[in-house]
Design an enzyme around this catalytic site. Structure first.
Site, PDB file in Angstrom:
ATOM      1  N   ASN A   1       6.279  -8.543   2.130  1.00 26.31           N
ATOM      2  CA  ASN A   1       4.833  -8.288   2.104  1.00 26.31           C
ATOM      3  C   ASN A   1       4.138  -9.187   1.074  1.00 26.31           C
ATOM      4  O   ASN A   1       3.104  -8.827   0.522  1.00 26.31           O
ATOM      5  CB  ASN A   1       4.560  -6.809   1.802  1.00 26.31           C
ATOM      6  CG  ASN A   1       3.098  -6.424   2.005  1.00 26.31           C
ATOM      7  OD1 ASN A   1       2.434  -6.907   2.917  1.00 26.31           O
ATOM      8  ND2 ASN A   1       2.578  -5.569   1.121  1.00 26.31           N
TER       9      ASN A   1
ATOM     10  N   LYS B   1      -2.731  -9.943  13.494  1.00 24.63           N
ATOM     11  CA  LYS B   1      -4.193 -10.068  13.564  1.00 24.63           C
ATOM     12  C   LYS B   1      -4.659 -11.420  13.029  1.00 24.63           C
ATOM     13  O   LYS B   1      -5.496 -12.075  13.633  1.00 24.63           O
ATOM     14  CB  LYS B   1      -4.881  -8.959  12.756  1.00 24.63           C
ATOM     15  CG  LYS B   1      -4.988  -7.673  13.518  1.00 24.63           C
ATOM     16  CD  LYS B   1      -6.238  -6.836  13.233  1.00 24.63           C
ATOM     17  CE  LYS B   1      -6.588  -6.647  11.782  1.00 24.63           C
ATOM     18  NZ  LYS B   1      -5.593  -5.830  11.063  1.00 24.63           N
TER      19      LYS B   1
ATOM     20  N   ARG C   1       2.700  -2.950  19.475  1.00 27.41           N
ATOM     21  CA  ARG C   1       3.983  -3.607  19.670  1.00 27.41           C
ATOM     22  C   ARG C   1       4.820  -2.659  20.514  1.00 27.41           C
ATOM     23  O   ARG C   1       5.338  -1.663  20.006  1.00 27.41           O
ATOM     24  CB  ARG C   1       4.589  -3.802  18.272  1.00 27.41           C
ATOM     25  CG  ARG C   1       5.802  -4.661  18.165  1.00 27.41           C
ATOM     26  CD  ARG C   1       6.280  -4.678  16.713  1.00 27.41           C
ATOM     27  NE  ARG C   1       5.612  -5.700  15.926  1.00 27.41           N
ATOM     28  CZ  ARG C   1       6.050  -6.948  15.792  1.00 27.41           C
ATOM     29  NH1 ARG C   1       7.166  -7.314  16.383  1.00 27.41           N
ATOM     30  NH2 ARG C   1       5.397  -7.809  15.069  1.00 27.41           N
TER      31      ARG C   1
ATOM     32  N   HIS D   1     -10.772  -1.579  11.734  1.00 25.45           N
ATOM     33  CA  HIS D   1      -9.682  -2.463  11.284  1.00 25.45           C
ATOM     34  C   HIS D   1      -9.489  -3.543  12.357  1.00 25.45           C
ATOM     35  O   HIS D   1      -8.520  -3.515  13.103  1.00 25.45           O
ATOM     36  CB  HIS D   1      -8.420  -1.594  11.119  1.00 25.45           C
ATOM     37  CG  HIS D   1      -7.291  -2.252  10.420  1.00 25.45           C
ATOM     38  ND1 HIS D   1      -5.998  -1.790  10.519  1.00 25.45           N
ATOM     39  CD2 HIS D   1      -7.230  -3.316   9.595  1.00 25.45           C
ATOM     40  CE1 HIS D   1      -5.194  -2.551   9.782  1.00 25.45           C
ATOM     41  NE2 HIS D   1      -5.916  -3.490   9.220  1.00 25.45           N
TER      42      HIS D   1
ATOM     43  N   LYS E   1      -9.576  -2.114   1.757  1.00 26.47           N
ATOM     44  CA  LYS E   1      -9.222  -0.941   2.550  1.00 26.47           C
ATOM     45  C   LYS E   1      -9.987   0.300   2.064  1.00 26.47           C
ATOM     46  O   LYS E   1     -10.431   1.122   2.864  1.00 26.47           O
ATOM     47  CB  LYS E   1      -7.718  -0.682   2.464  1.00 26.47           C
ATOM     48  CG  LYS E   1      -6.866  -1.855   2.922  1.00 26.47           C
ATOM     49  CD  LYS E   1      -7.082  -2.187   4.368  1.00 26.47           C
ATOM     50  CE  LYS E   1      -6.093  -3.228   4.858  1.00 26.47           C
ATOM     51  NZ  LYS E   1      -6.351  -3.614   6.239  1.00 26.47           N
TER      52      LYS E   1
ATOM     53  N   SER F   1      -1.148  -2.892  11.201  1.00 24.43           N
ATOM     54  CA  SER F   1      -0.810  -3.862  10.159  1.00 24.43           C
ATOM     55  C   SER F   1       0.444  -4.631  10.574  1.00 24.43           C
ATOM     56  O   SER F   1       1.361  -4.061  11.164  1.00 24.43           O
ATOM     57  CB  SER F   1      -0.552  -3.151   8.835  1.00 24.43           C
ATOM     58  OG  SER F   1      -1.686  -2.408   8.471  1.00 24.43           O
TER      59      SER F   1
ATOM     60  N   TYR G   1      -1.056  -3.792  -7.010  1.00 20.58           N
ATOM     61  CA  TYR G   1      -0.898  -4.461  -5.719  1.00 20.58           C
ATOM     62  C   TYR G   1      -2.241  -4.492  -4.961  1.00 20.58           C
ATOM     63  O   TYR G   1      -2.923  -3.465  -4.843  1.00 20.58           O
ATOM     64  CB  TYR G   1       0.175  -3.762  -4.852  1.00 20.58           C
ATOM     65  CG  TYR G   1       0.112  -4.267  -3.432  1.00 20.58           C
ATOM     66  CD1 TYR G   1       0.613  -5.529  -3.133  1.00 20.58           C
ATOM     67  CD2 TYR G   1      -0.528  -3.552  -2.436  1.00 20.58           C
ATOM     68  CE1 TYR G   1       0.483  -6.056  -1.849  1.00 20.58           C
ATOM     69  CE2 TYR G   1      -0.661  -4.060  -1.158  1.00 20.58           C
ATOM     70  CZ  TYR G   1      -0.152  -5.314  -0.868  1.00 20.58           C
ATOM     71  OH  TYR G   1      -0.301  -5.832   0.386  1.00 20.58           O
TER      72      TYR G   1
ATOM     73  N   GLY H   1      -0.682 -19.248  20.257  1.00 20.41           N
ATOM     74  CA  GLY H   1      -1.784 -19.945  20.936  1.00 20.41           C
ATOM     75  C   GLY H   1      -1.914 -19.576  22.408  1.00 20.41           C
ATOM     76  O   GLY H   1      -3.016 -19.555  22.970  1.00 20.41           O
ATOM     77  N   ASP H   2      -0.779 -19.244  23.025  1.00 22.12           N
ATOM     78  CA  ASP H   2      -0.829 -18.936  24.452  1.00 22.12           C
ATOM     79  C   ASP H   2      -1.538 -17.611  24.743  1.00 22.12           C
ATOM     80  O   ASP H   2      -1.851 -17.316  25.906  1.00 22.12           O
ATOM     81  CB  ASP H   2       0.582 -18.969  25.048  1.00 22.12           C
ATOM     82  CG  ASP H   2       1.093 -20.405  25.145  1.00 22.12           C
ATOM     83  OD1 ASP H   2       0.355 -21.242  25.692  1.00 22.12           O
ATOM     84  OD2 ASP H   2       2.196 -20.691  24.631  1.00 22.12           O
TER      85      ASP H   2
ATOM     86  N   ARG I   1       1.819 -12.217  -0.274  1.00 23.75           N
ATOM     87  CA  ARG I   1       0.472 -12.458   0.255  1.00 23.75           C
ATOM     88  C   ARG I   1      -0.144 -13.750  -0.246  1.00 23.75           C
ATOM     89  O   ARG I   1       0.227 -14.273  -1.286  1.00 23.75           O
ATOM     90  CB  ARG I   1      -0.444 -11.304  -0.202  1.00 23.75           C
ATOM     91  CG  ARG I   1      -0.026  -9.937   0.303  1.00 23.75           C
ATOM     92  CD  ARG I   1      -0.547  -9.711   1.690  1.00 23.75           C
ATOM     93  NE  ARG I   1      -0.073  -8.469   2.291  1.00 23.75           N
ATOM     94  CZ  ARG I   1      -0.751  -7.824   3.238  1.00 23.75           C
ATOM     95  NH1 ARG I   1      -1.903  -8.276   3.660  1.00 23.75           N
ATOM     96  NH2 ARG I   1      -0.260  -6.737   3.773  1.00 23.75           N
TER      97      ARG I   1
ATOM     98  N   ASP J   1      -9.525  -9.084   9.514  1.00 21.92           N
ATOM     99  CA  ASP J   1      -9.015  -7.753   9.176  1.00 21.92           C
ATOM    100  C   ASP J   1     -10.010  -6.613   9.384  1.00 21.92           C
ATOM    101  O   ASP J   1      -9.615  -5.533   9.783  1.00 21.92           O
ATOM    102  CB  ASP J   1      -8.535  -7.752   7.715  1.00 21.92           C
ATOM    103  CG  ASP J   1      -7.639  -6.580   7.376  1.00 21.92           C
ATOM    104  OD1 ASP J   1      -6.790  -6.224   8.209  1.00 21.92           O
ATOM    105  OD2 ASP J   1      -7.780  -5.997   6.283  1.00 21.92           O
TER     106      ASP J   1
ATOM    107  N   ARG K   1       0.854  -1.183   0.000  1.00 24.36           N
ATOM    108  CA  ARG K   1       0.000   0.000   0.000  1.00 24.36           C
ATOM    109  C   ARG K   1       0.892   1.235   0.000  1.00 24.36           C
ATOM    110  O   ARG K   1       1.989   1.224   0.551  1.00 24.36           O
ATOM    111  CB  ARG K   1      -0.889   0.026   1.251  1.00 24.36           C
ATOM    112  CG  ARG K   1      -2.043  -0.954   1.203  1.00 24.36           C
ATOM    113  CD  ARG K   1      -2.995  -0.754   2.364  1.00 24.36           C
ATOM    114  NE  ARG K   1      -2.416  -1.103   3.631  1.00 24.36           N
ATOM    115  CZ  ARG K   1      -1.967  -0.245   4.534  1.00 24.36           C
ATOM    116  NH1 ARG K   1      -2.069   1.064   4.320  1.00 24.36           N
ATOM    117  NH2 ARG K   1      -1.447  -0.661   5.667  1.00 24.36           N
TER     118      ARG K   1
ATOM    119  N   CYS L   1       0.925  -6.942  12.867  1.00 29.50           N
ATOM    120  CA  CYS L   1       1.150  -7.218  14.297  1.00 29.50           C
ATOM    121  C   CYS L   1       0.436  -8.501  14.716  1.00 29.50           C
ATOM    122  O   CYS L   1       0.167  -8.703  15.903  1.00 29.50           O
ATOM    123  CB  CYS L   1       0.667  -6.063  15.158  1.00 29.50           C
ATOM    124  SG  CYS L   1       1.813  -4.684  15.214  1.00 29.50           S
TER     125      CYS L   1
END
Ligand code: OXD
Ligand code: MN
Length: 599
Positions: free
Chosen positions: A379, A257, A412, A231, A211, A253, A202, A506-507, A381, A282, A74, A255
């Site tokens: 990036n 999801k 983060r 989002h 988006k 983005s 893209y 998973g934790d 996909r 998303d 993007r 992180c």
């Protein structure tokens, strides 16, 4: 050229006539959503080299596509919100006046489809005919776009029937033109329900349902109509007794999801009968239900996920979703068995391979500190169907959506944010969302890097002024009699050496469990300067090797100094947003600062 059209809607036909006069395609093809038509288009794309058909035995129905080398992500710098006044787009968005934008872009579209086909894609975001659904039509010269839209949205002539003669649809015009990055524009006219995208191929720039429509235009519509476009992923936690509770979560983005949305609970939980189901990874559209709760749908029909790092351990559900009917973009082509590969898939990079640039690739030259040696673009996909996901929720196709118990924000942060905390009210939760941030960490030295504030993970996606967006959140809170509780999580806390101290993946179920217990009032918490924190012993760490009570204590620590320096950063960010930041959020900020100083 517009003979035998599948609709007589004059708004659609007049707009297409205009686009045809401008782009001058040789012919028009209406996309009907059928498998037969899709198959013909796939064949055509393979013949022209636009796509490569992969090994039918190992990856049935899968294809590989490579974008132009200058066109892999993007482009926020070239994304514009074109409202009549600059104030309505706000300081965080790029703005151009609608007139200026149209006169700048018209020459780029003019004649751009000469000798080519213009595809007309009628699509729905949400289930056709449902109260949540919104319709769009995308005009494009790219088969790749058509095939991706067929996965990511609900495409077909039933959309035209549902529209009837209504003008209520989002118009999207896309032309690849020269793929010239200097002339690349992704522009939105929220006041006209219109999107133009030119000189890109893209996904994030050209799959206009995602988006551009489902976030930027939809956030604008949501404010006007009293709902929210966010989002956010949506997931359901099924308890051993069969009850399912749903949460939404917003992270910037890249992180994780998609990983959280498809989480597999640790064995300990699985044995007891806990399951997690994915409703979306998303985007969430949220409305107040008749029962006074907030209800969510995922308006998409597929996943446009980041490939690198996806593997049997990090996200087996995503990996399995991609094993059929998937379009891979910019990954490594394993030419030995005609399959695909990416960094982090497994430890066996293919010996005979073509990288994302289309060049022969020697994995032995790969250096993890030098991104330019990657086989797959960072990036790169996969575009995969939601119905192929092993943990897709049985409510995925429910027109009513799912009732939301909790909203989770996350970023983060190496030090500042604890593993989890709860806001004290909807207003305070809105504040927590508004100060969301992510930072880069120099892992080796543990140094804290650059902080990017990304409110509600919507910084690149709000189709109007960010201060007005915050005000809309506050207003929504006043209209939800039984609102979800709002939390903040941080899976990325590090020790002094820069190592992550929470196992994540998973934790993270262990944190979800605490969150849901807070929602039904079955666990108490500590009141701190920033909100409610868990008692150390209330985060279940049974069966975790590297985490003990001390680790949890560290994970939950509130470092007053870092928070106070963050306050300064938040003040300058609010100032940058401008004078529409609601007073309520400044009061929250002042109150937080005072509590921190007293603590
Ligand atoms: C995405 C993004 O592609 O957020 O989902 O960038
Ligand atoms: Mn996203």
């Amino acid at each position: 050229m517009l003979n035998n059209t599948p609709t007589e809607n004059k708004y659609i036909l007049e707009w297409i006539e205009e686009a045809v006069a401008l782009c001058q395609p040789e012919r028009i093809v209406w996309i009907d959503g059928s498998e037969e038509q899709a198959e013909l288009l796939r064949k055509e794309a393979c013949e022209s080299g636009e796509m490569i058909k992969l090994n039918e035995e190992k990856l049935p129905g899968c294809y590989l596509h490579r974008t132009a080398i200058n066109d892999v992500a993007r482009v926020e710098g070239r994304t514009f919100i074109c409202t009549k006044t600059k104030e309505d787009a706000g300081n965080i968005n790029n703005w151009m006046s609608p007139d200026e934008c149209k006169s700048r872009l018209t020459p780029l579209f003019r004649g751009s489809m000469a000798g080519k086909t213009m595809y007309v894609i009628p699509y729905s975001m949400g289930i056709v005919g449902s109260p949540f659904a919104k319709y769009g039509i995308e005009l494009t010269d790219s088969i790749y776009v058509v095939l991706n839209m067929l996965i990511m949205t609900r495409v077909g002539f039933d959309v035209l029937d549902a529209l009837g003669d209504s003008p209520d649809f989002v118009k999207g015009l896309h032309a690849r033109a020269e793929l010239d990055e200097e002339k690349r524009y992704i522009v939105h006219f929220p006041e006209e329900n219109l999107i133009w995208s030119v000189n890109s191929g893209y996904g994030g720039n050209v799959l206009l349902g995602k988006k551009c429509f489902a976030l930027r235009i939809a956030s604008y519509l949501g404010r006007k109509e009293g709902w929210m476009a966010e989002h956010m992923l949506i997931l359901g936690v099924e308890y051993p007794d069969g009850e399912t509770k749903y949460v939404c979560a917003a992270f910037p983005s890249a992180c994780g999801k998609t990983n959280l949305a498809m989480l597999i609970p640790p064995e300990l939980y699985r044995k007891k009968g806990y399951k997690v189901y994915c409703v979306g990874d998303d985007i969430a559209w949220l409305r107040v239900g008749k029962d006074g709760r907030l209800w969510a749908v995922n308006p998409e029909n597929g996943f446009f996920g980041v490939a690198p790092g996806t593997n049997e351990k990090t996200n087996p559900n995503a990996l399995h979703t991609t094993l059929r009917d998937t379009i891979f973009t910019n990954v490594v082509h394993n030419t030995h068995d005609n399959t695909v590969w990416w960094e982090g898939l497994d430890k066996n990079p293919p010996a005979e391979a073509i990288n994302w640039r289309g060049e022969p690739w020697d994995f032995r030259k790969y250096d993890k500190n030098d991104k330019s040696t990657c086989g797959a673009h960072p990036n790169s996909r996969f575009t995969a169907k939601a119905v192929n996901c092993p943990c897709i929720s049985d409510k995925f196709n429910d027109p009513a959506g799912v009732p939301i118990s909790a909203i989770i924000f996350g970023g983060r942060r190496a030090r500042t944010a604890p593993l989890v905390y709860q806001s004290t009210s909807w207003q305070n939760g809105t504040f927590v969302g508004s100060i969301m941030a992510s930072e880069t960490t120099a892992a080796a030295s543990g140094e804290v890097g650059v902080v990017r504030r990304d409110p509600m993970a919507m910084r690149p996606f709000v189709g109007y002024d960010m201060g007005d967006y915050f005000a809309h959140w506050l207003n929504m809170g006043k209209n939800i009699p039984n609102p979800p509780k709002i939390f903040h999580v941080n899976w990325f806390r590090t020790d002094d050496e820069g190592n992550f101290i929470w196992p994540g993946f998973g934790d993270n179920m262990r944190v979800l469990e605490w969150i849901l217990k807070r929602c039904d009032g079955s666990v108490d918490a500590i009141e701190s300067a920033i909100g409610y924190l868990p008692h150390t012993e209330d985060i279940n760490i049974d069966g975790l090797e590297d985490v003990n009570t001390d680790t949890v204590r560290k994970l939950l620590e509130v470092d007053t100094e870092s928070w106070l320096s963050d306050i300064n950063n938040i003040r300058s960010f609010y100032a940058q947003i401008g004078d529409r930041v609601p007073a309520e959020l400044y009061s929250e900020l002042d109150a937080l600062e005072n509590r921190l100083k007293e603590s």
